[in-house]
Design a protein around this motif. Structure first.
Motif, PDB file in Angstrom:
ATOM      1  N   SER A  65     -35.446  23.957  28.047  1.00 48.90           N
ATOM      2  CA  SER A  65     -35.012  23.320  26.809  1.00 48.90           C
ATOM      3  C   SER A  65     -36.047  23.505  25.703  1.00 48.90           C
ATOM      4  CB  SER A  65     -34.779  21.832  27.046  1.00 48.90           C
ATOM      5  OG  SER A  65     -34.272  21.198  25.905  1.00 48.90           O
ATOM      6  N   PRO A  66     -35.592  23.912  24.499  1.00 52.74           N
ATOM      7  CA  PRO A  66     -34.206  24.219  24.127  1.00 52.74           C
ATOM      8  C   PRO A  66     -33.756  25.570  24.680  1.00 52.74           C
ATOM      9  CG  PRO A  66     -35.655  24.719  22.303  1.00 52.74           C
ATOM     10  CD  PRO A  66     -36.517  24.071  23.367  1.00 52.74           C
ATOM     11  N   CYS A  67     -32.479  25.678  24.985  1.00 56.54           N
ATOM     12  CA  CYS A  67     -31.930  26.910  25.535  1.00 56.54           C
ATOM     13  C   CYS A  67     -31.487  27.800  24.377  1.00 56.54           C
ATOM     14  CB  CYS A  67     -30.745  26.590  26.441  1.00 56.54           C
ATOM     15  SG  CYS A  67     -30.558  27.740  27.811  1.00 56.54           S
ATOM     16  N   LEU A  68     -32.095  28.975  24.262  1.00 51.80           N
ATOM     17  CA  LEU A  68     -31.934  29.796  23.064  1.00 51.80           C
ATOM     18  C   LEU A  68     -31.098  31.056  23.278  1.00 51.80           C
ATOM     19  CD1 LEU A  68     -35.612  29.615  21.738  1.00 51.80           C
ATOM     20  CD2 LEU A  68     -33.698  28.100  21.190  1.00 51.80           C
ATOM     21  N   ALA A  69     -30.584  31.266  24.463  1.00 54.49           N
ATOM     22  CA  ALA A  69     -29.840  32.494  24.757  1.00 54.49           C
ATOM     23  C   ALA A  69     -28.352  32.213  24.895  1.00 54.49           C
ATOM     24  CB  ALA A  69     -30.370  33.151  26.030  1.00 54.49           C
ATOM     25  N   GLU A  70     -27.563  33.256  24.751  1.00 58.95           N
ATOM     26  CA  GLU A  70     -26.119  33.126  24.869  1.00 58.95           C
ATOM     27  C   GLU A  70     -25.696  32.869  26.306  1.00 58.95           C
ATOM     28  OE1 GLU A  70     -22.649  36.293  24.304  1.00 58.95           O
ATOM     29  OE2 GLU A  70     -23.598  35.787  22.383  1.00 58.95           O
ATOM     30  N   ASN A  71     -26.540  33.280  27.252  1.00 57.51           N
ATOM     31  CA  ASN A  71     -26.190  33.096  28.663  1.00 57.51           C
ATOM     32  C   ASN A  71     -26.611  31.736  29.201  1.00 57.51           C
ATOM     33  OD1 ASN A  71     -28.933  33.495  28.640  1.00 57.51           O
ATOM     34  ND2 ASN A  71     -28.969  34.993  30.305  1.00 57.51           N
ATOM     35  N   CYS A  72     -26.940  30.791  28.310  1.00 59.62           N
ATOM     36  CA  CYS A  72     -27.318  29.447  28.749  1.00 59.62           C
ATOM     37  C   CYS A  72     -26.117  28.713  29.322  1.00 59.62           C
ATOM     38  CB  CYS A  72     -27.870  28.634  27.578  1.00 59.62           C
ATOM     39  SG  CYS A  72     -29.436  29.232  26.923  1.00 59.62           S
ATOM     40  N   VAL A  73     -26.351  27.872  30.294  1.00 63.38           N
ATOM     41  CA  VAL A  73     -25.305  26.995  30.814  1.00 63.38           C
ATOM     42  C   VAL A  73     -24.945  25.996  29.718  1.00 63.38           C
ATOM     43  CG1 VAL A  73     -24.780  25.204  32.511  1.00 63.38           C
ATOM     44  CG2 VAL A  73     -26.070  27.229  33.193  1.00 63.38           C
ATOM     45  N   PRO A  74     -23.665  25.798  29.418  1.00 67.15           N
ATOM     46  CA  PRO A  74     -23.283  24.839  28.372  1.00 67.15           C
ATOM     47  C   PRO A  74     -23.821  23.446  28.662  1.00 67.15           C
ATOM     48  CG  PRO A  74     -21.414  26.185  29.011  1.00 67.15           C
ATOM     49  CD  PRO A  74     -22.505  26.475  30.005  1.00 67.15           C
ATOM     50  N   MET A  75     -24.506  22.874  27.681  1.00 66.68           N
ATOM     51  CA  MET A  75     -25.092  21.550  27.834  1.00 66.68           C
ATOM     52  C   MET A  75     -24.429  20.610  26.839  1.00 66.68           C
ATOM     53  SD  MET A  75     -29.109  22.621  28.078  1.00 66.68           S
ATOM     54  CE  MET A  75     -29.645  23.994  29.098  1.00 66.68           C
ATOM     55  N   LYS A  76     -23.702  19.645  27.332  1.00 63.88           N
ATOM     56  CA  LYS A  76     -22.978  18.718  26.483  1.00 63.88           C
ATOM     57  C   LYS A  76     -23.940  17.895  25.640  1.00 63.88           C
ATOM     58  CE  LYS A  76     -19.211  16.427  25.221  1.00 63.88           C
ATOM     59  NZ  LYS A  76     -18.069  17.044  24.515  1.00 63.88           N
ATOM     60  N   GLY A  77     -23.947  18.157  24.318  1.00 62.22           N
ATOM     61  CA  GLY A  77     -24.798  17.399  23.416  1.00 62.22           C
ATOM     62  C   GLY A  77     -26.240  17.831  23.413  1.00 62.22           C
ATOM     63  N   GLY A  78     -26.615  18.751  24.281  1.00 64.91           N
ATOM     64  CA  GLY A  78     -28.009  19.154  24.384  1.00 64.91           C
ATOM     65  C   GLY A  78     -28.380  20.258  23.412  1.00 64.91           C
ATOM     66  N   PRO A  79     -29.680  20.548  23.296  1.00 65.69           N
ATOM     67  CA  PRO A  79     -30.158  21.604  22.396  1.00 65.69           C
ATOM     68  C   PRO A  79     -29.894  22.994  22.959  1.00 65.69           C
ATOM     69  CG  PRO A  79     -32.005  20.645  23.577  1.00 65.69           C
ATOM     70  CD  PRO A  79     -30.785  19.859  23.982  1.00 65.69           C
ATOM     71  N   ALA A  98     -46.180  23.223  20.026  1.00 64.27           N
ATOM     72  CA  ALA A  98     -45.947  22.295  21.134  1.00 64.27           C
ATOM     73  C   ALA A  98     -45.341  20.977  20.652  1.00 64.27           C
ATOM     74  CB  ALA A  98     -47.254  22.024  21.869  1.00 64.27           C
ATOM     75  N   VAL A  99     -45.655  20.574  19.425  1.00 62.88           N
ATOM     76  CA  VAL A  99     -45.146  19.302  18.914  1.00 62.88           C
ATOM     77  C   VAL A  99     -43.621  19.311  18.786  1.00 62.88           C
ATOM     78  CG1 VAL A  99     -45.117  17.771  16.906  1.00 62.88           C
ATOM     79  CG2 VAL A  99     -47.291  18.603  17.798  1.00 62.88           C
ATOM     80  N   PRO A 100     -43.000  20.322  18.131  1.00 63.11           N
ATOM     81  CA  PRO A 100     -41.526  20.312  18.089  1.00 63.11           C
ATOM     82  C   PRO A 100     -40.876  20.470  19.454  1.00 63.11           C
ATOM     83  CG  PRO A 100     -42.408  22.337  17.118  1.00 63.11           C
ATOM     84  CD  PRO A 100     -43.548  21.398  17.296  1.00 63.11           C
ATOM     85  N   VAL A 101     -41.521  21.205  20.365  1.00 65.64           N
ATOM     86  CA  VAL A 101     -40.974  21.314  21.721  1.00 65.64           C
ATOM     87  C   VAL A 101     -40.958  19.943  22.387  1.00 65.64           C
ATOM     88  CG1 VAL A 101     -41.366  22.255  24.029  1.00 65.64           C
ATOM     89  CG2 VAL A 101     -41.593  23.735  22.025  1.00 65.64           C
ATOM     90  N   ALA A 102     -42.038  19.180  22.208  1.00 61.37           N
ATOM     91  CA  ALA A 102     -42.074  17.821  22.751  1.00 61.37           C
ATOM     92  C   ALA A 102     -41.011  16.951  22.097  1.00 61.37           C
ATOM     93  CB  ALA A 102     -43.464  17.210  22.549  1.00 61.37           C
ATOM     94  N   GLY A 103     -40.764  17.188  20.807  1.00 61.96           N
ATOM     95  CA  GLY A 103     -39.706  16.441  20.128  1.00 61.96           C
ATOM     96  C   GLY A 103     -38.337  16.734  20.712  1.00 61.96           C
ATOM     97  N   ILE A 104     -38.076  17.992  21.034  1.00 62.14           N
ATOM     98  CA  ILE A 104     -36.790  18.373  21.637  1.00 62.14           C
ATOM     99  C   ILE A 104     -36.645  17.761  23.029  1.00 62.14           C
ATOM    100  CG2 ILE A 104     -35.465  20.330  22.527  1.00 62.14           C
ATOM    101  CD1 ILE A 104     -36.654  21.965  20.195  1.00 62.14           C
ATOM    102  N   LEU A 105     -37.735  17.757  23.794  1.00 63.62           N
ATOM    103  CA  LEU A 105     -37.689  17.133  25.116  1.00 63.62           C
ATOM    104  C   LEU A 105     -37.480  15.625  25.008  1.00 63.62           C
ATOM    105  CD1 LEU A 105     -40.506  19.078  27.028  1.00 63.62           C
ATOM    106  CD2 LEU A 105     -38.037  19.511  26.987  1.00 63.62           C
TER     107      LEU A 105
END
Length: 274
Positions: free
Chosen positions: A72-86, A162-169
Motif C-alpha cells: 500500500s498504496p497499490c500503484l499498478a493495474e494488476n493490483c487486487v481491487p481494494m474496496k475504498g483502499g488506496p 516516508a511521511v506520506p507513505v505513513a499517512g497512507i498506511l
C-alpha cells in the motif's frame, strides 16, 4: 565510542598503522562482544529474506478490510481491487511484476539510510567496526566520503517520502475498522495489529534524526520559536528511543503483513471483537 561512521585517522594502515599504539592483542574485551553484532545481522537478514519473499510473491496481500503494508498504496493495474483502499493505477498494464516493488523502495530507502540502521549493518555485516573497542579488520576506511556510501546523505529526502507513505498506511488503518462487508463500527484482531503497527511506524518515523533537525534545526533562539522548540523537545525524546523504535516497527510491519497473508490465504478467519 566508535560507531562505524568516523574516518580513520591513519587510513593507510588502519588501527595497526605506525602512528597508533602497538598492541599485540586484537582487543582487550573479555565479554561476548560478538553476540550483539551477530544477533543484529541475523535479525536484519531474517527480515530481508521474509520481505523479499513477500514483495515478489504478488499474492495474498488483501483480506477485506485489511491490506498489507508492503503493498500500500497499490500503484499498478494488476493490483487486487481494494474496496475504498488506496489503489491507484498509475502504472499501466505493462508492469507485470509485483506492485509491492513500486512502493517498497521508499520505506526501504528510508530505513537503509537511517543513522541507526547504518550503524547496525555496518557492524553486523561489514565488521566496521565489529564492536566498541574492537579493531576493524579493514586496513583502509574512508567512512561515507566515497561512492557508494556517500549516497547515504539522501536520508532526509527519503524521510520526506516516508511521511506520506505513513499517512497512507494510517488511512488503511482507519479502513480496518470495518467488517468484511465494509460496514463501519467493527473491530477485529487484524484491526489491533494494524493500529499497533501504524503507531510504531509513526513513532519510528518521527524519531528520525532528520525529523528532529527539520523541526528545530538552524534556530538561534528557541525562545522566539516556542512551538518549534516544543516540537524539537518531543522529537528529541523519541529520538532517544530511535534504536528500540527501529526494531519494534520493523517487527510490527512484518507481523502486520504476515497476518494479512494468513487471513487472505485462508489459514484462519479474522476474529471479530464487535
Amino acid at each position: 565510542m566508535a560507531t562505524g561512521t568516523e574516518p580513520d585517522l591513519d587510513p593507510a594502515g588502519g588501527v595497526r598503522g605506525a602512528s597508533r599504539a602497538a598492541i599485540a592483542a586484537r582487543h582487550l574485551r573479555t565479554d561476548r562482544w560478538w553476540l550483539s553484532p551477530a544477533l543484529t545481522a541475523a535479525g536484519l537478514l531474517a527480515f530481508v529474506v521474509y520481505s523479499t519473499w513477500r514483495a515478489f510473491g504478488n499474492a495474498h496481500y488483501y483480506a477485506a478490510p485489511y491490506v498489507s503494508p508492503f503493498y500500500s498504496p497499490c500503484l499498478a493495474e494488476n493490483c487486487v481491487p481494494m474496496k475504498g483502499g488506496p489503489n491507484w493505477e498509475i502504472f499501466g498494464s505493462w508492469w507485470g511484476l509485483s506492485p509491492a516493488l513500486l512502493i517498497l523502495i521508499f520505506p526501504l530507502g528510508f530505513r537503509l539510510t537511517c543513522y541507526y540502521y547504518r550503524k547496525a549493518y555496518y557492524r553486523g555485516f561489514w565488521a566496521s567496526p565489529p564492536a566498541c573497542a574492537v579493531a576493524e579488520p579493514h586496513r583502509k576506511y574512508s567512512g561515507e566520503t566515497r561512492f557508494p556510501l556517500i549516497l547515504q546523505n539522501v536520508h532526509r529526502y527519503f524521510f520526506y517520502a516516508a511521511v506520506p507513505v505513513a499517512g497512507i498506511l494510517t488511512y488503511d488503518t482507519v479502513l480496518a475498522f470495518r467488517d468484511e462487508h465494509y460496514a463501519w463500527g467493527h473491530m477485529g484482531l487484524g484491526t489491533v495489529v494494524m493500529v499497533v503497527n501504524i503507531g510504531l511506524i509513526w513513532a519510528y518515523t518521527l524519531s528520525c534524526h532528520s525529523c528532529r533537525h527539520i523541526v528545530g534545526g538552524k534556530l538561534k533562539h528557541f525562545s522566539r520559536h516556542p512551538v518549534r522548540y516544543r516540537a524539537w523537545q518531543w522529537a528529541g525524546k523519541l529520538n532517544a528511543r530511535h534504536m528500540q523504535l527501529a526494531w519494534a516497527s520493523l517487527i510490527s510491519v512484518a507481523v502486520a503483513d504476515f497476518y494479512v497473508y494468513l487471513v487472505a490465504s485462508g489459514v484462519f478467519a479474522d476474529p471479530r471483537f464487535f
